[in-house]
Scaffold this active site. Structure first.
Site, mmCIF file in Angstrom:
data_model
loop_
_atom_site.group_PDB
_atom_site.id
_atom_site.type_symbol
_atom_site.label_atom_id
_atom_site.label_comp_id
_atom_site.label_asym_id
_atom_site.label_seq_id
_atom_site.Cartn_x
_atom_site.Cartn_y
_atom_site.Cartn_z
ATOM 1 N N LEU A 131 -27.153 -32.889 45.813
ATOM 2 C CA LEU A 131 -26.609 -34.243 46.161
ATOM 3 C C LEU A 131 -27.109 -35.240 44.793
ATOM 4 C CD1 LEU A 131 -25.918 -36.001 48.529
ATOM 5 C CD2 LEU A 131 -28.100 -36.797 48.889
ATOM 6 N N GLY A 132 -26.565 -34.963 43.869
ATOM 7 C CA GLY A 132 -26.523 -35.863 42.485
ATOM 8 C C GLY A 132 -25.589 -36.896 42.677
ATOM 9 N N ARG A 133 -25.170 -37.492 41.581
ATOM 10 C CA ARG A 133 -24.375 -38.613 41.484
ATOM 11 C C ARG A 133 -23.045 -38.238 42.179
ATOM 12 N NH1 ARG A 133 -25.997 -39.846 35.554
ATOM 13 N NH2 ARG A 133 -25.899 -37.816 35.438
ATOM 14 N N ILE A 134 -22.199 -37.055 42.058
ATOM 15 C CA ILE A 134 -21.146 -36.734 42.699
ATOM 16 C C ILE A 134 -21.456 -36.294 44.068
ATOM 17 C CG2 ILE A 134 -19.161 -34.878 42.703
ATOM 18 C CD1 ILE A 134 -19.440 -34.856 39.478
ATOM 19 N N ARG B 11 -18.824 -26.045 38.961
ATOM 20 C CA ARG B 11 -18.482 -25.018 38.067
ATOM 21 C C ARG B 11 -18.193 -23.698 38.975
ATOM 22 N NH1 ARG B 11 -17.413 -28.345 34.839
ATOM 23 N NH2 ARG B 11 -18.233 -28.697 32.874
ATOM 24 N N HIS C 55 -8.555 -27.617 37.736
ATOM 25 C CA HIS C 55 -9.844 -28.080 37.274
ATOM 26 C C HIS C 55 -9.340 -29.541 36.821
ATOM 27 C CE1 HIS C 55 -13.701 -27.736 34.571
ATOM 28 N NE2 HIS C 55 -13.668 -28.844 35.056
ATOM 29 N N GLU D 162 -11.336 -19.523 33.803
ATOM 30 C CA GLU D 162 -9.930 -20.566 33.762
ATOM 31 C C GLU D 162 -9.720 -20.737 32.306
ATOM 32 O OE1 GLU D 162 -12.254 -23.600 35.984
ATOM 33 O OE2 GLU D 162 -12.106 -24.784 33.978
ATOM 34 N N ILE E 294 -16.115 -28.196 43.663
ATOM 35 C CA ILE E 294 -15.743 -29.230 42.478
ATOM 36 C C ILE E 294 -16.858 -29.302 41.333
ATOM 37 C CG2 ILE E 294 -14.253 -30.777 43.516
ATOM 38 C CD1 ILE E 294 -16.651 -32.636 44.559
HETATM 39 C C1 8YV Z 1 -13.306 -32.234 32.894
HETATM 40 C C2 8YV Z 1 -15.720 -31.573 33.663
HETATM 41 O O1 8YV Z 1 -12.064 -31.572 33.501
HETATM 42 O O2 8YV Z 1 -17.077 -33.279 33.814
HETATM 43 C C3 8YV Z 1 -16.753 -32.116 33.557
HETATM 44 O O3 8YV Z 1 -18.042 -31.691 33.435
HETATM 45 O O4 8YV Z 1 -15.468 -30.300 33.629
HETATM 46 C C4 8YV Z 1 -14.334 -32.401 33.824
HETATM 47 O O5 8YV Z 1 -14.720 -33.604 33.681
HETATM 48 C C5 8YV Z 1 -13.223 -31.556 31.572
HETATM 49 O O6 8YV Z 1 -14.732 -31.831 30.776
HETATM 50 C C6 8YV Z 1 -12.059 -32.024 30.523
HETATM 51 O O7 8YV Z 1 -11.852 -31.221 29.823
#
Ligand code: 8YV
Length: 315
Positions: free
Chosen positions: A153-156, A234, A281, A263, A232
């Site tokens: 539960l960080g910012r995102i 890694r 991504h 990827e 969403i």
């Molecule tokens: C981007 C990301 O897709 O914020 C990140 O950590 O992986 C993404 O926002 C990426 O860095 C763009 O190349």
């Protein structure tokens, strides 16, 4: 004054490239036939690296740049930067947090809705004439009123929770400790116990060696044949082999994934599955956010070379 030399690890949109090249002497690592040769030639001049979240900078690249002072990441995730190598040499690292939070959360929630309501298949049903030929599209699963879990539960994660409230979902989360801003959300410390309690599990953790494969065989079993995993963050947060097996065998209901091991190549087994939504991504991939990310990346590098503190330092 001579412009600082920087190494650029991956492409940026045109609107970022031009101002980057105005401010710095840019060496495009990704655009040459022999990146090793480029590194051997220009490494000794390099004072900054401009990279992207998924590309980072490994120890070999850092070692090849003995005058390196700063690494700017275009992205919030800095797991692909070898921070230990940076610390050893006092190299500073900056990322681009905050400016992308809302877009990443938007895409996560969109992926939940899209997958649960079968929207990709529904469009094919219209386009290939199945609607006219066969009639009604098969029924899908409801989203509103169900139970969502947020792993990290960080910012995102917080922004995902905010959006999910609009769907009257009950929301629980797991994190290292309860968060003071998590009003109305249930804290469940153990990720496996969280998975057992929810229908949809969002993975919004910053990746590190500590979180590697936190979504394990056991956690996927807890989420179960009716559960959905939405990633969403890694790929390294998930045991991808366990995920593939669970999806193939129907031990996990569904997944919606924006990130993959290796990827942009991905395991072809994903392509054979119809219970997975595959995204390239692009959670931060809007014009507005990418413009803000590019600006913040440059502002960090410019601040550093002007002798000012980084705006958004990692270290
Ligand atoms: C981007 C990301 O897709 O914020 C990140 O950590 O992986 C993404 O926002 C990426 O860095 C763009 O190349």
């Amino acid at each position: 004054m001579a412009k600082p030399h920087i190494l650029q690890m991956g492409p940026y949109p045109e609107w970022d490239q031009e101002p980057l090249e105005r401010a710095f002497t840019v060496h495009r690592y990704f655009a040459v036939a022999d990146p090793e040769a480029l590194l051997a030639e220009v490494g000794p001049q390099i004072r900054g690296i401009a990279t992207r979240g998924e590309l980072g900078a490994d120890r070999a690249v850092i070692d090849a740049c003995p005058r390196l002072e700063v690494i700017g990441v275009y992205g919030v995730g800095f797991d692909a930067v070898d921070l230990a190598a940076c610390r050893e040499r006092g190299i500073r690292v900056a990322n681009t947090p905050d400016v992308l939070t809302n877009d990443v959360a938007d895409l996560g929630v969109a992926m939940l809705l899209c997958q649960s309501r079968g929207m990709i298949g529904a469009q094919a049903w219209v386009r290939d004439g199945s609607w006219a030929r066969q009639g009604l599209y098969p029924l899908k699963r409801r989203v509103w009123g169900k139970r969502a879990g947020i792993l990290g539960l960080g910012r995102i994660g917080f922004e995902v929770a905010k959006r999910l409230r609009g769907f009257d979902l009950s929301i629980a989360y797991s994190d290292i400790e309860p968060k003071p801003y998590a009003e109305g959300l249930t804290y469940i410390a153990d990720p496996v116990a969280l998975a057992r309690e929810v229908d949809f599990l969002f993975v919004t953790l910053a990746a590190s060696s500590d979180t590697r494969h936190i979504v394990s065989h056991e956690l996927l079993a807890a989420l179960g044949p009716k559960g959905m995993l939405i990633n969403i963050s890694r790929a390294s947060n998930i045991d991808e082999q366990a995920l593939l097996e669970a999806l193939e065998q129907g031990r996990l209901g569904a997944a919606a994934l924006d990130v993959f091991d290796g990827e942009p190549q991905l395991n072809p087994r994903f392509l054979a599955l119809d219970n997975v939504l595959l995204q390239p991504h692009h959670a931060s991939g809007t014009v507005e956010t990418r413009r803000a990310m590019g600006q913040l990346l440059r502002d960090n590098l410019t601040a550093h070379f002007a002798g000012h503190p980084l705006l958004t330092p990692v270290i």
